[in-house]
Structure formats: structure tokens, C-alpha cells
Scaffold this motif. Structure first.
Motif, PDB file in Angstrom:
ATOM      1  N   ALA A  21       2.671   1.540  -3.544  1.00  0.00           N
ATOM      2  CA  ALA A  21       1.828   1.543  -4.746  1.00  0.00           C
ATOM      3  C   ALA A  21       2.121   2.746  -5.651  1.00  0.00           C
ATOM      4  O   ALA A  21       2.069   3.891  -5.205  1.00  0.00           O
ATOM      5  CB  ALA A  21       0.354   1.562  -4.339  1.00  0.00           C
TER       6      ALA A  21
ATOM      7  N   THR B 248       0.326   3.756  -8.219  1.00  0.00           N
ATOM      8  CA  THR B 248      -0.883   4.386  -8.768  1.00  0.00           C
ATOM      9  C   THR B 248      -1.854   4.714  -7.628  1.00  0.00           C
ATOM     10  O   THR B 248      -1.672   4.277  -6.496  1.00  0.00           O
ATOM     11  CB  THR B 248      -1.603   3.428  -9.760  1.00  0.00           C
ATOM     12  OG1 THR B 248      -1.865   2.208  -9.084  1.00  0.00           O
ATOM     13  CG2 THR B 248      -0.753   3.160 -10.982  1.00  0.00           C
ATOM     14  N   THR B 249      -2.881   5.478  -7.963  1.00  0.00           N
ATOM     15  CA  THR B 249      -3.853   5.928  -6.972  1.00  0.00           C
ATOM     16  C   THR B 249      -4.504   4.761  -6.245  1.00  0.00           C
ATOM     17  O   THR B 249      -4.757   4.821  -5.050  1.00  0.00           O
ATOM     18  CB  THR B 249      -4.996   6.724  -7.663  1.00  0.00           C
ATOM     19  OG1 THR B 249      -4.454   7.363  -8.808  1.00  0.00           O
ATOM     20  CG2 THR B 249      -5.612   7.723  -6.725  1.00  0.00           C
ATOM     21  N   GLU B 250      -4.734   3.714  -7.009  1.00  0.00           N
ATOM     22  CA  GLU B 250      -5.459   2.587  -6.445  1.00  0.00           C
ATOM     23  C   GLU B 250      -4.705   1.958  -5.283  1.00  0.00           C
ATOM     24  O   GLU B 250      -3.576   1.489  -5.434  1.00  0.00           O
ATOM     25  CB  GLU B 250      -5.690   1.542  -7.540  1.00  0.00           C
ATOM     26  CG  GLU B 250      -6.872   0.658  -7.224  1.00  0.00           C
ATOM     27  CD  GLU B 250      -6.914  -0.524  -8.185  1.00  0.00           C
ATOM     28  OE1 GLU B 250      -6.544  -0.345  -9.357  1.00  0.00           O
ATOM     29  OE2 GLU B 250      -7.305  -1.603  -7.725  1.00  0.00           O
ATOM     30  N   GLY B 251      -5.313   2.008  -4.126  1.00  0.00           N
ATOM     31  CA  GLY B 251      -4.735   1.377  -2.940  1.00  0.00           C
ATOM     32  C   GLY B 251      -3.562   2.137  -2.342  1.00  0.00           C
ATOM     33  O   GLY B 251      -2.895   1.637  -1.440  1.00  0.00           O
ATOM     34  N   ASP B 252      -3.262   3.341  -2.824  1.00  0.00           N
ATOM     35  CA  ASP B 252      -2.111   4.084  -2.295  1.00  0.00           C
ATOM     36  C   ASP B 252      -2.389   4.570  -0.870  1.00  0.00           C
ATOM     37  O   ASP B 252      -3.365   5.254  -0.624  1.00  0.00           O
ATOM     38  CB  ASP B 252      -1.802   5.279  -3.220  1.00  0.00           C
ATOM     39  CG  ASP B 252      -0.530   5.995  -2.794  1.00  0.00           C
ATOM     40  OD1 ASP B 252       0.182   5.481  -1.898  1.00  0.00           O
ATOM     41  OD2 ASP B 252      -0.241   7.071  -3.356  1.00  0.00           O
ATOM     42  N   GLU B 253      -1.523   4.206   0.060  1.00  0.00           N
ATOM     43  CA  GLU B 253      -1.704   4.589   1.467  1.00  0.00           C
ATOM     44  C   GLU B 253      -0.687   5.615   1.930  1.00  0.00           C
ATOM     45  O   GLU B 253      -0.622   5.969   3.102  1.00  0.00           O
ATOM     46  CB  GLU B 253      -1.565   3.334   2.357  1.00  0.00           C
ATOM     47  CG  GLU B 253      -2.684   2.336   2.184  1.00  0.00           C
ATOM     48  CD  GLU B 253      -2.294   0.960   2.712  1.00  0.00           C
ATOM     49  OE1 GLU B 253      -1.312   0.855   3.491  1.00  0.00           O
ATOM     50  OE2 GLU B 253      -2.948  -0.018   2.335  1.00  0.00           O
TER      51      GLU B 253
ATOM     52  N   GLY C  89       0.819  -1.210   0.000  1.00  0.00           N
ATOM     53  CA  GLY C  89       0.000   0.000   0.000  1.00  0.00           C
ATOM     54  C   GLY C  89       0.854   1.262   0.000  1.00  0.00           C
ATOM     55  O   GLY C  89       0.511   2.259  -0.631  1.00  0.00           O
TER      56      GLY C  89
END
Ligand code: ARG
Length: 403
Positions: free
Chosen positions: A366, A368-373, A363
Motif C-alpha cells: 500500500a 498510502t497510510t490507509e491499510g499500510d501493514e 497491505g
């Protein structure tokens, strides 16, 4: 008459040492001690041979487990590897052998212990320094040194003259010393450092041409920095190393030809085979990269280097080593996990690593935006803060030098 306990491997140096001691102290006063450290050449028949050559008593012991648990693993998890790439197989065995000689000497009422190490060896230093640390009341003898048997030819002449049963006298280009954790070559002539090492020096590992075309995949599990299972089978240290040694050797992994700085101040060409050790160190390093903070990892590398030097130099029984062990034990508390290793054509590489204590988070990483923590909002202040001193240096007053 005083008694002496001699470390006896059956090698040429120890045969001559036994002979010298028996002549000096008499048949009833020389006791030999032989250690099984997992060398493939067996220790069978060595007690009989020592008796024939004049030992009063002989001791033989299987030290493999103690060797691994008390010497190999502590140094291993410290990451102790010499600058030359040497993983210390022999350096770690000496203090154990000395501690056994001291024990036997006390049991038998002997006042002296002795070794048959060669005149340019590191082992003589380790032996004598370890003995001083453990039993300053015992006298340490180096019969080869006192007898002037300092060089290989002098030793061979002595053995021939006294008809000592040594096989190295016949095959005389090199001899090999081995234990569970690795082997090393002693040459009869100092080799040309520019010449490739002859293939027949290697006895454990296959040559590149003979290795299989298909890779071997291994799974090595660690608990607090110590290897504890292979391919999911929980194993004790001795068996784990033995099994690893087999696969590694088959794939030609673990050869090392290097230049070493001997403790007596000379450089020496050294050839080692350390199949299991090579894989294990690589695997632990991968686990450390996953688990340790960068600060701890970096400091652990400093400690590793110092630890290797101590072991190499014979200072195993020192307070510094004990203190380093305390650090290492703490630094390893989260080094529990599994490492995948691929062996192919004399190479080994890490192909995967996992640990429930790992600091890697998909996370956070990551892209890309998806799942970025990742907390991007804090970054600007961070940049400003860390660049502050650099900005100041570039601006006005702080550039002008005092006259
Ligand atoms: N140079 C190596 C070391 O210092 C090799 C020692 C080999 N020991 C032996 N007894 N032949 O550890």
C-alpha cells in the motif's frame, strides 16, 4: 538372423531406412514402430505401408498421454526453454520413442533398434544417447548413415530409384514435423538468415493479418506447476494442450524463427510453431513471480536452463535430469493458482494472476497510510547494516594498497 526394430514415422528418412534394413536383414526380421504423438497428419495407413515395404510386424501406439505426463510436463514445470526460444517439442519426444523401441525389441527378441534421422539432425544424437542409457545391450543402427544417405538429395534419389512412396519428393522446399506440443520445419535448402520466413511455412498459426480483431481471454489453472484446467474446466494434459493450441493458433501466437546451435557443431535457421507451449510458459512464469521467493525464482531459472540443455542434448535418461526433477518438484510445491491470459494479434500477455500461496500482499504494498501493514521502523538499521562494507572501503586504512 537377428531382428531389428525401426522407428517409423512414414517420413522420407524412415521409408528409406526401412528399405535399407529390409534388404540387409530380410523381410522377416524388420519390425516397425509408429508413435502417435498428436501430429495432425494422421498415422493412419502407416502400418499397411510399412508392411508393403517389407516389415514383418508393425506396432503403432497412441503415446500422447505418456508424452505429456512423463516428458512434456516435467520439462515444462522446470521452465525448460532453450536459449533460442525452442520449447523442445521434438527433443522431448525422442526419449519416449526410444523407450518404446527398447520395450518392443525385448518383447520381440530383437537385438537391434534403428532410426531414420537425417545426417545433420539433433534427433540422431538423442536417439543414440537415449538408447545407450536404456539398453546398452542393444545395437543402434543408423541405416541412412551407413548407406551414405546423408543429405536430402541423396535421400530423394534413393527413394525415387526404389519407388518409395514419399510425398516430400514432389513438394520440395521444406517439410514439417509436428506433434501435440509443437512443430518444426526442415528446409530443402539452407535459408538466407536475413530473409523473412515465407508465410506458407506456418501451418498451425494464422498470420497477423488473419487474426481476429477482438482478444481472447483465457484462464489457465495450475496445480504444483502443472496446467490442470482451462477456463475453469479441469482437463487432462492432452486435451488441455489441444484446446490451447486451437485458440493460440487462431490468434497467431507461438511462431518462432530463430538461430539454433545444432549438436553436431553447426548453426541452423530454425522455424517452430509452439502455440500452446508459448502461452503455458508465459503463464507459469507469472505464477512463479507471484509465489516464489526471489532466491528460489532465480535459482529455478538456473536449473531451467540446465534442464533445457540436457533435454536438447539427449541426456533425458541421466541421473542429473532425475536429480533436477527432484529439485523442480520441490520448487513447484506452491505453484498452484490461476493465470489470466489475453491473446491479441499474435501477442500473448498476462492480464492477471492469483494464488493462495502468493507472497504479494496489498497491505504491504500500500502506497498510502490507509491499510499500510509494512514495518517501516526496522528500515534504518537495515540500511546501516547493508552499507557497512561500502563505508569501510571509502574510509582511511582500507583504501591504502599494500606495497
Ligand atoms: N531442431 C529441432 C530439434 O533439435 C527440430 C527437430 C525436428 N525433428 C524432426 N524429426 N524433424 O529438436
Amino acid at each position: 538372423m537377428e531382428k531389428v526394430v525401426l522407428a517409423f514415422s512414414g517420413g522420407m528418412g524412415t521409408l528409406a531406412a526401412l528399405h535399407v534394413l529390409r534388404r540387409r536383414y530380410g523381410r522377416d526380421n524388420v519390425i516397425t514402430y509408429t508413435a502417435n504423438l498428436g501430429q495432425k497428419s494422421s498415422t493412419e495407413g502407416l502400418c499397411e505401408r510399412a508392411m508393403q515395404l517389407g516389415a514383418a510386424y508393425t506396432h503403432i501406439a497412441d503415446l500422447r498421454e505418456r508424452f505429456v505426463d512423463d516428458f512434456v510436463w516435467p520439462a515444462f514445470r522446470a521452465g525448460a526453454v532453450c536459449d533460442s526460444g525452442y520449447m523442445l517439442a521434438h527433443a522431448l519426444a525422442r526419449p519416449l520413442i526410444v523407450s518404446e523401441l527398447v520395450r518392443v525389441a525385448r518383447e520381440e527378441g530383437a537385438t537391434m533398434i534403428a532410426h531414420g534421422c537425417a545426417g545433420k539432425s539433433n534427433d540422431q544424437v538423442r536417439f543414440e544417447v537415449s538408447a545407450a542409457a536404456l539398453a546398452p545391450e542393444l545395437q543402434v543402427l543408423s541405416p541412412l548413415r551407413t548407406q551414405g544417405l546423408l543429405r536430402r538429395d541423396e535421400l530423394i534419389t534413393y527413394c525415387k530409384k526404389h519407388r518409395l512412396p514419399t510425398k516430400q519428393v514432389r513438394d520440395s522446399r521444406f517439410s514439417i514435423t509436428e506433434n501435440l506440443y509443437g512443430s518444426s520445419v526442415q528446409w530443402d535448402k539452407a535459408p538466407d538468415a536475413f530473409e523473412p520466413v515465407p508465410e506458407d511455412v506456418f501451418r498451425q498459426t494464422r498470420s497477423l493479418a488473419e487474426t481476429p480483431d477482438t482478444p481472447a481471454e483465457l484462464l489457465i489453472s495450475f496445480k504444483e506447476g502443472i496446467p490442470c484446467a482451462l477456463d475453469g474446466d479441469p482437463l487432462g494434459g492432452v486435451e488441455l494442450i489441444e484446446r490451447l493450441r486451437e485458440v493460440a493458433a487462431e490468434h497467431g501466437v507461438g511462431r518462432l524463427s530463430t538461430m539454433e546451435d545444432r549438436l553436431i557443431g553447426i548453426k541452423m535457421v530454425e522455424v517452430y510453431e509452439q502455440p500452446a507451449a508459448t502461452i503455458l510458459h508465459m503463464a507459469l512464469r507469472a505464477l512463479e513471480r507471484l509465489v516464489l521467493s526471489p532466491e528460489l525464482a532465480a535459482f529455478k531459472r538456473v536449473i531451467a536452463r540446465r534442464y533445457a540443455d540436457l533435454a536438447y542434448e539427449g541426456f533425458w535418461f541421466s541421473e542429473l535430469r532425475q536429480a533436477l526433477d527432484a529439485f523442480v518438484g520441490n520448487a513447484c510445491q506452491f505453484l498452484t493458482g490461476d493465470v489470466r491470459i489475453t491473446l491479441l494479434k499474435s501477442t500473448c500477455r498476462v492480464s492477471g494472476v492469483r494464488s493462495r500461496y502468493g507472497l504479494y500482499r496489498q497491505g504491504l504494498a500500500a502506497p498510502t497510510t490507509e491499510g499500510d501493514e509494512f514495518a517501516h521502523q526496522g528500515l534504518q538499521g537495515y540500511m546501516d547494516t547493508i552499507s557497512q562494507p561500502l563505508k569501510l572501503r571509502q574510509s582511511g586504512d582500507s583504501r591504502r594498497r599494500a606495497r
